[in-house]
Design an enzyme around this catalytic site. Structure first.
Site, PDB file in Angstrom:
ATOM      1  N   ALA F  46      16.952  27.183 -51.558  1.00  0.00           N
ATOM      2  CA  ALA F  46      17.382  25.875 -51.064  1.00  0.00           C
ATOM      3  C   ALA F  46      18.561  25.324 -51.870  1.00  0.00           C
ATOM      4  CB  ALA F  46      16.205  24.903 -51.101  1.00  0.00           C
ATOM      5  N   TYR F 115       7.440  36.797 -52.247  1.00  0.00           N
ATOM      6  CA  TYR F 115       7.054  37.559 -53.432  1.00  0.00           C
ATOM      7  C   TYR F 115       7.751  36.912 -54.621  1.00  0.00           C
ATOM      8  CZ  TYR F 115       5.057  41.068 -50.354  1.00  0.00           C
ATOM      9  OH  TYR F 115       4.290  41.694 -49.403  1.00  0.00           O
ATOM     10  N   LYS F 236      15.687  13.193 -42.549  1.00  0.00           N
ATOM     11  CA  LYS F 236      16.244  14.264 -41.703  1.00  0.00           C
ATOM     12  C   LYS F 236      15.266  14.573 -40.588  1.00  0.00           C
ATOM     13  CE  LYS F 236      16.470  17.136 -45.260  1.00  0.00           C
ATOM     14  NZ  LYS F 236      16.700  18.402 -45.990  1.00  0.00           N
ATOM     15  N   GLY F 241      18.358  14.199 -35.074  1.00  0.00           N
ATOM     16  CA  GLY F 241      19.319  13.476 -35.904  1.00  0.00           C
ATOM     17  C   GLY F 241      18.693  12.977 -37.189  1.00  0.00           C
ATOM     18  N   GLY F 267      18.786  22.129 -42.916  1.00  0.00           N
ATOM     19  CA  GLY F 267      18.547  20.965 -43.753  1.00  0.00           C
ATOM     20  C   GLY F 267      19.398  20.998 -45.015  1.00  0.00           C
ATOM     21  N   ASP F 268      19.547  22.176 -45.597  1.00  0.00           N
ATOM     22  CA  ASP F 268      20.377  22.305 -46.797  1.00  0.00           C
ATOM     23  C   ASP F 268      21.842  22.022 -46.474  1.00  0.00           C
ATOM     24  OD1 ASP F 268      18.042  23.096 -48.141  1.00  0.00           O
ATOM     25  OD2 ASP F 268      18.391  25.196 -47.660  1.00  0.00           O
TER      26      ASP F 268
END
Lengths: 325, 325, 325, 325, 325, 325
Positions: F46, F115, F236, F241, F267-268
């Site tokens: 992220a 992992y 978010k 929107g 989102g990032d």
């Protein structure tokens, strides 16, 4: 025109190189290219091949050059940055990134097609030469390809070499004669002049003959090249190893016997192996031992530079001590 | 310089076209090209796209042009021959085959990078123009790309068109303005002049405006284009269908609604659909119906021409009758 | 039933061949086929392999045969046309295009599975035989595969050979015994009869033994085969080279030592090398030299025919002069 | 926790094995893994490699172990079932399926990275051990990998071996020392103890030395290992063949000389070859002959087990009779 | 002739199915197959598609059929075993495994080419019918494809159905009319007879019309089919859902609206969804709800059966309750 | 433990982020992972996704974190350097680089398997926190993933945030709750505390509810989050929107309607779009407009970050002005 920077600045003690790096498309199986439905996409360039190999061996190195303001230029910059070089790429909006296409007609017959006439890389200009950085560096590495690209590129190489000499920066020159770019007649005076300005000179058998005339024995070639000026001369002979003349002493080093997968880039790897050790202050024997190792590694992996070894990997291949006589 | 021939000679009743066909490398998934590790390899060129679509519809067609004496030239010739065209490719040892690189930045934003400056295809010359074959053919198809490639290529197109007119061969011209090759100012007089020499004229909305100035209504554009000379004018409007003015009668034809996979080449397919039916003596309505069908087919398959339909496949897509008013 | 034509008509001085060409699916890495998730798609057929190799060496060549009116038939026609052959493919709507599946169990153990029973290609019929073209050609090449496909195919080969003999067209016959298609008992009289009608006869060691019984020495085999009728007999021995008996003189030619990547098609390449030079009027020595070169090339590239050399490439491999005794 | 079963139950006369099978990702060309854009996906595990090879040779075999209740666990189960094993996989929802990543740095230098710490497979527990099935089987095969995975896995192996011994089921043990999992100091007593409980013992040169100390001669190693208890000892020596000591008689067997493509799994194939013949009641010579054949097959195909031969394929490779002295 | 077994025996309470499963090669991008350079390799067959979907939903299921003693037969067996079926595959050395080739001409126009004439699968024989297992099973599922393959295959289906009826095993029959295998005239009496012997009958709109004549309303079709004998009739209508008549009560069930990626196999998934719930004793509403879910899943993943859901995944797609009227 | 540096140091005015970046393997077609034979290899995380997007928008950015001293660690470092970040990667020899495997069960149902337990990245330690660089930077960006990795990683985030607050460096925090790493009960106090220390807070609808309890209206959620401390709160809402509350003023911004190819990373990208403009001193409206553009771009290309736009590309997508109320 934007400058992109990245990687660890080579600073003092490091290497600076400049030249053209191109996108490289290659057929992935042997055979006529016209039967390929896909091409592998990568990058390649003699100077950046050397730079990548140096970086993998732990030498700080900066690469200067032009690429287009296009997606292939982005590719070149991404890959060079990925390898940890300091990248000073001028993004030239007026010309495309050069490209080369490699065909393996059979396992052992390779053809290369260039699309670099008028490329961004060929528009290198003296104004692009990083004179301060060269003066501060330990070593400048240039090749005989760049002066063949354009008049301005030739001037840029000249300026770089003169700057280095004036500042006491070691000059390394690999002849790298490319018949597709210029004729022997046009090339030889230019290459001879650059060879004469170098401290360390690398040449293949044929390239040596182009500069100093044919000889029966590679030692003769090395000797004649040394008379042009360089104190260190290495005649690269592929699978037959190399002959060096360093500060008046001859060395012969056997190559490491391997089953080559792709020999392109092996010469660049060899150069990097030699220079990396030289900059660490090692002896000619040690320089040559690493050089044949890095050269062998480059033959064992497809791609011009992808197989170049990290320092920690050098031990995977055993080499025989060079003979000095 | 060797001539390679193949395929069924177009002979009388057939179509002749000439232009540049290039190698085409394309990224196979959407995204920045710099993340691709493989590129698909194929060919493309507006005139040969039309020629392939014509051949698939059963029209005899000959393609003339130059490619390099290199492996990509071999690729171009192989693919065109494979499609059943009569291929008259001059293999030019002095220049490389042109190439283009296609990036799909997103599903709907495509970028194309050309490596065709100085290419073999751009060296087309009046001496290459097959004047006898043009005189014997039913139709000559040219585009506004070729005159942008070089002065000699422009002269070649001129000679081809003049030859056709003198012999009573129908002239088809697709404006195909390429902003990467020349400016609107330089292009518009050349394109207008060629449009004026054509019997059948194809233009997009924007291209029509470049030739005759902007208009509110595509019918206005078609009318103004017809005043330049051609008795058949078709304004291609992509997903919005087309407007045609044929022998003084206006036609409007809706496009077939499809979810496009790759719209490049759809205009060429459209042109071929129209011309194939015209040469079979069909009515304008029938020509337009086939044109929107072939155009839709080209959108449904990746690649510039690979999806073009054979005559037996036309029925897979349903189109609505055009409206004439 | 449609006839598709293309390529340069072989005309007088050219070669005509007829047979079955199939779609070919091949696993791309060694191992049991059941672990493959993808198969490469191409085409193959002994006669068209020879035809392609001839075309690459500059010999005009026409291929006649049947394929299905299906997509794999389209593939066969596309690839043969791409190679510059004149293709006279009957598209048979009543049967599918044959196909073969190649598995490389290990690098050196290959299995082939055929799906050609009842295929379009096996439905070749005397009515398909181009008697006029055969009479006008310089040479007819047929193999022992076609008569094994069906009774009508056997009749077609017979008719072709009789036509050639009547017209003075040279008959070349490659035994090509296929154990998957018929038993030695059924095959040997048919093959012997065809061998007896040939001017030029090619056979492997085992195939020769099938026709004339076993012998200790390949020269003996060649001698016995020549007694059947042909004035030129070549016993192909793979990596061991070949023995020829031409107009009563024996020749022995060593193979070019290579590391083979895929030996399938090497025999066809060998035949083409011999025939191409023969048609140019070269000596038996020259014919054999080219034959071992083309055979070696075919081994160096994956695929049955993709690696076959153009004339300009022959020099990439060096061969030793044959010994005549 | 679900039990999945499948395949032919090994029943009496069959083999039972237990251990960890992981997903296996492998770079498909040689070179640093960081340049790969795709990895091949498969499975691997020493015990299941042996089990697959046994099944291909016609031996009924059951595999017991844990995988995660995830998609890679599904992959493991699918592949083992595909090979015809009886699969008794406990799907453990509390831990992921282990995985391994294989890099070929050069053709002959391979690196493996494991993600098996805390994996489902490492959570094998005595409660999972199929005591009734072991008692009913002809042979139990275990390796020195499982006791290194966790305390519970070590206990499970112990229980399995004790169960077999008590029931008179033959115990086969392959030392398989893995330096990435535990140190020689920790491993050697555990491995020695298991070796002592085995009827049939397999060890490499180095592994033998780890158990019984170094020796000059592999026969010495075999002798020392036999003193630990097993009546059959086989020292596997890769390309140098093997030395066996069976019921007091020494045998030496040369390896089949091949150009290996991928040597991983060759040891497992060797073990399976030996065991399959042993269970059929063949002589030690015959067991060793099949063992070197199956070992050679595994080297000829990429992947740990994909190349293992079916019984009908054994004849494709010729082996030399072992020497007994 | 070898029998291979594997998977959990269906036993009592399970499902038995028999039919032909073929190797399946598919082009991986839309467009004419002749432009593909690779084909994906898998397997497919209506009955085994149903069997796989049943197994994923937790129903024990056995598949019986013939495949060749070749590598594609191995592929079929591997994949079916991998899915956890009990596989009873007769390996027929006298005929090859059938195969099918799928072309996606456009995203929504698919062509299939069969190579199954004379295939091993078509040689199914009454002697192959597992009469004891059928008598012990809860349900037998057959399709209208098998009787079209050969006379012996038709006899085998007849025997299987008669055996089931005699033993009280439920008979499920999916009409699956294949125009490529037989004409409507030949097929309809055979299919009608089988429909009459079924307890559960599945048919598409067109198939229903083939058996009982056209009707305006799918309820009419269902009613007419029920008059043939089956107490449960389901008319499958693809994206329009289905209409069922179960024990005299009509049900209408809407399809789940999805953007289909590949609709082949959706009908088989639907059948499996219905049967799995029926065997668990659920109500018709519940059977239909699962049926549209499994059908929708199959559309969302490329391949005929790969996307079929496990029971735990059913909840990923929401369906609307059926309407009963 | 080696430190690798590269890229332009973020320096003053730049952004610093720290967290875990993993190797990422992804199936390339939809369907169960167990049917894949190849996985695409890349990286993801992220924080580095945000960093890459920032760098492409022209913001200097430094990434700090740990990777293993293995080939996947090399991959992570290569890719981050390639994107022009200053990379400060600690190569941890004691633990492997984390990895994640992505399966697309259908086009719209994605599964991820991690992992990363005990991975190098999870061993982040307060001693690794670059306190001087944070104090000199304009903005620190952290996420709620890092504190879930280990106690030392949680401490490292705490230290980083405290350092930033003390130095007046803006703190940006994206809640990023990961259910696979910790429970809501354990997570919520930690996340709430970090949210309270942030100047800029990003949260999804569900994440907001986790911190401040459910609400009917996203504005309510934004309001409640602002009460925790941050002066800028952005909720978010994906395709719906976002709602922002900046310095007491509410803004609503519609998403750009696109057909998403892969929503992971959107989102990032959104966060990066907002932060990049904020650091340039733009208004909240302008920040939100860029945020929805960058978010939309990330959806249009496969991969978590590959599709993120350069500043020059933003204009390819049109957004509607936000509404402020």
């Amino acid at each position: 025109m934007t400058e992109v920077s990245g990687g660890s600045p080579a600073g003092s003690g490091g290497v600076i190189t400049l030249g053209e790096t191109m996108a490289l498309m290659r057929a992935q199986t042997p055979g006529p290219l016209a039967h390929a439905s896909e091409l592998g996409l990568g990058i390649g360039g003699a100077e950046s091949n050397v730079a990548i190999a140096l970086a993998r061996l732990g030498t700080p190195v900066s690469w200067f050059g032009r690429v287009g303001a296009d997606s292939l230029g982005e590719l070149v910059v991404r890959e060079l940055r990925a390898e940890g070089l300091e990248v000073r790429a001028i993004r030239d909006p007026a010309a495309p990134t050069g490209l080369m296409i490699k065909e393996r007609r059979t396992q052992h017959n390779q053809k290369v097609w260039y699309y670099r006439a008028g490329s961004a890389g060929s528009r290198l200009d003296p104004a692009d030469v990083p004179v301060e950085e060269i003066a501060a560096a330990a070593l400048l590495h240039v090749t005989g390809i760049t002066p063949a690209l354009s008049a301005s590129a030739a001037d840029a190489v000249d300026l770089a070499v003169r700057t280095a000499r004036a500042a006491g920066t070691t000059v390394s020159f690999d002849v790298n004669y490319r018949g597709a770019l210029w004729s022997p007649e046009v090339a030889s005076p230019v290459l001879r002049s650059l060879a004469g300005s170098a401290d360390i000179l690398f040449a293949g058998d044929d390239e040596a003959a182009l500069l100093v005339g044919p000889a029966e024995d590679p030692r003769e070639l090395a000797g004649a090249l040394a008379e042009l000026g360089p104190s260190q001369v290495v005649v690269k002979r592929g699978g037959q190893g190399c002959v060096a003349l360093v500060d008046g002493v001859y060395f012969e080093q056997a190559a490491i016997p391997v089953q080559p997968v792709d020999t392109v880039g092996a010469g660049d790897a060899f150069v990097a192996g030699y220079l990396a050790e030289r900059l660490r202050g090692l002896t000619p024997r040690e320089c040559l031992l690493t050089a044949v190792r890095t050269g062998a590694f480059a033959c064992l992996v497809p791609g011009d530079w992808e197989g170049m070894p990290r320092r920690s990997e050098l031990g995977l291949l055993e080499a025989t001590e060079p003979v000095s006589r």
